[in-house]
Design a protein around this motif. Structure first.
Motif, mmCIF file in Angstrom:
data_model
loop_
_atom_site.group_PDB
_atom_site.id
_atom_site.type_symbol
_atom_site.label_atom_id
_atom_site.label_comp_id
_atom_site.label_asym_id
_atom_site.label_seq_id
_atom_site.Cartn_x
_atom_site.Cartn_y
_atom_site.Cartn_z
ATOM 1 N N ALA A 75 0.835 -1.205 0.000
ATOM 2 C CA ALA A 75 0.000 0.000 0.000
ATOM 3 C C ALA A 75 0.865 1.249 0.000
ATOM 4 C CB ALA A 75 -0.928 -0.012 1.219
ATOM 5 N N GLU A 76 1.917 1.246 0.794
ATOM 6 C CA GLU A 76 2.835 2.383 0.826
ATOM 7 C C GLU A 76 3.572 2.539 -0.507
ATOM 8 O OE1 GLU A 76 4.189 4.225 4.350
ATOM 9 O OE2 GLU A 76 2.109 4.348 3.663
ATOM 10 N N LYS A 77 3.959 1.442 -1.093
ATOM 11 C CA LYS A 77 4.712 1.470 -2.353
ATOM 12 C C LYS A 77 3.885 2.082 -3.481
ATOM 13 C CE LYS A 77 6.918 -1.712 -5.682
ATOM 14 N NZ LYS A 77 8.310 -1.222 -5.703
ATOM 15 N N THR A 78 2.584 1.767 -3.493
ATOM 16 C CA THR A 78 1.729 2.192 -4.603
ATOM 17 C C THR A 78 0.849 3.390 -4.284
ATOM 18 O OG1 THR A 78 -0.003 0.632 -3.921
ATOM 19 C CG2 THR A 78 1.647 -0.162 -5.505
ATOM 20 N N GLY A 79 0.734 3.753 -3.003
ATOM 21 C CA GLY A 79 -0.201 4.810 -2.639
ATOM 22 C C GLY A 79 -1.647 4.409 -2.822
ATOM 23 N N ARG A 80 -1.936 3.123 -2.678
ATOM 24 C CA ARG A 80 -3.276 2.606 -2.915
ATOM 25 C C ARG A 80 -3.792 1.861 -1.689
ATOM 26 N NH1 ARG A 80 -4.201 0.763 -8.057
ATOM 27 N NH2 ARG A 80 -6.282 0.204 -7.266
ATOM 28 N N LEU A 81 -5.092 1.970 -1.463
ATOM 29 C CA LEU A 81 -5.820 1.162 -0.489
ATOM 30 C C LEU A 81 -5.413 1.385 0.956
ATOM 31 C CD1 LEU A 81 -5.961 -2.099 -2.623
ATOM 32 C CD2 LEU A 81 -7.767 -0.409 -2.319
ATOM 33 N N LEU A 82 -4.737 2.516 1.210
ATOM 34 C CA LEU A 82 -4.417 2.950 2.567
ATOM 35 C C LEU A 82 -4.283 4.464 2.526
ATOM 36 C CD1 LEU A 82 -3.550 2.410 5.536
ATOM 37 C CD2 LEU A 82 -1.190 2.269 4.680
ATOM 38 N N PRO A 83 -5.156 5.213 3.203
ATOM 39 C CA PRO A 83 -5.041 6.669 3.188
ATOM 40 C C PRO A 83 -3.662 7.117 3.659
ATOM 41 C CG PRO A 83 -7.145 6.009 4.127
ATOM 42 C CD PRO A 83 -6.331 4.757 3.979
ATOM 43 N N TYR A 90 -5.617 5.675 10.240
ATOM 44 C CA TYR A 90 -5.588 4.917 11.487
ATOM 45 C C TYR A 90 -6.751 3.939 11.581
ATOM 46 C CZ TYR A 90 -1.986 8.237 12.786
ATOM 47 O OH TYR A 90 -0.847 8.987 12.819
ATOM 48 N N THR A 91 -7.876 4.278 10.973
ATOM 49 C CA THR A 91 -9.004 3.350 10.978
ATOM 50 C C THR A 91 -8.673 2.106 10.169
ATOM 51 O OG1 THR A 91 -10.587 5.164 11.248
ATOM 52 C CG2 THR A 91 -11.445 3.081 10.397
ATOM 53 N N VAL A 92 -8.042 2.291 9.016
ATOM 54 C CA VAL A 92 -7.619 1.128 8.230
ATOM 55 C C VAL A 92 -6.639 0.275 9.029
ATOM 56 C CG1 VAL A 92 -6.358 0.362 6.185
ATOM 57 C CG2 VAL A 92 -8.038 2.205 5.991
ATOM 58 N N MET A 93 -5.670 0.916 9.671
ATOM 59 C CA MET A 93 -4.691 0.166 10.447
ATOM 60 C C MET A 93 -5.356 -0.570 11.616
ATOM 61 S SD MET A 93 -1.969 0.518 8.764
ATOM 62 C CE MET A 93 -0.828 -0.237 9.908
ATOM 63 N N GLU A 94 -6.342 0.077 12.229
ATOM 64 C CA GLU A 94 -7.066 -0.541 13.336
ATOM 65 C C GLU A 94 -7.708 -1.856 12.904
ATOM 66 O OE1 GLU A 94 -10.440 1.040 16.443
ATOM 67 O OE2 GLU A 94 -10.622 1.662 14.346
#
Length: 209
Positions: A75-83, A90-94
């Motif tokens: 997600a970090e590599k592509t900038g996708r599917l994680l704000p 933080y909600t996604v990470m939760e």
């Protein structure tokens, strides 16, 4: 190019689905866990915990194990599917961490006792069966007023969905959890999910309620 070391399990399917969703080129390297290939020294050099999945990113030289960490990396590599920032991130990470600490290990234990070793440990079958229904209840309430676990489709859904494909193994009728059923069917209908489900080998179709 990313080398994906994987097998057709819920944890393995998380990463192949993610790679399909973000359209990164990858090569699937089957690690047949039924033949103990996860203990091969070459695989252990990438995944010291001898568990699939693992990845080697040829672009960056990064080697990674642990499905949740790999999802975060991609997600970090592509900038996708994680704000990128803020409360939504933080909600996604939760909910990603919820999957890693809840449905993953708890449903995995239920499969071990109730699916593959029925009758050997009635207490364990009952304990993990109750926990499965509790977790489905948590999901059902969460999805009552939103389409996906963190609002928008994200790595939290990608992490959780493959475990729910085994609802029948878990003794769960998705009709009892209508919000989970609606979410499950929506994720299953995604073309990238359909493709990623059949990596590294094509198996049966996605189970449908």
């Amino acid at each position: 190019m990313i080398d994906l070391y994987t097998w057709s399990t819920p944890n393995g399917r998380k990463v192949s689905i993610m790679l399909e969703e973000v359209s990164l080129p990858y090569r699937a390297v089957p690690i047949n866990i039924t033949a103990d290939e996860q203990f091969d020294p070459g695989f252990l050099a990438i995944a010291p915990n001898n568990k699939i999945p693992a990845v080697f990113d040829q672009d960056t030289g990064v080697r990674m194990m642990e499905s949740g960490a790999i999802l975060f990396y991609l997600a970090e590599k592509t900038g996708r599917l994680l704000p990128a920032t803020g409360a939504a991130r933080y909600t996604v990470m939760e909910w990603l961490m919820w999957q890693m600490g809840g449905p993953g290990p708890m449903l995995g234990q239920l499969h071990h006792f109730a699916r593959f070793n029925p009758g050997k440990a009635p207490y364990a079958e009952e304990r993990f069966g109750r926990e499965a229904h509790r977790l489905y209840g948590v999901m059902d309430r969460r999805l009552a007023d939103r389409a996906y676990l963190a609002g928008d489709y994200s790595i939290a859904d990608i992490a959780t969905w493959p475990w729910i494909t085994h609802f029948a193994w878990q003794g769960v009728d998705l009709a009892d959890y209508p919000n989970v059923k609606r979410w499950y069917e929506a994720v299953a209908a995604r073309p990238a999910v359909q493709r990623g489900y059949h990596v590294p080998i094509r198996g049966d179709d996605v189970p449908m309620p």
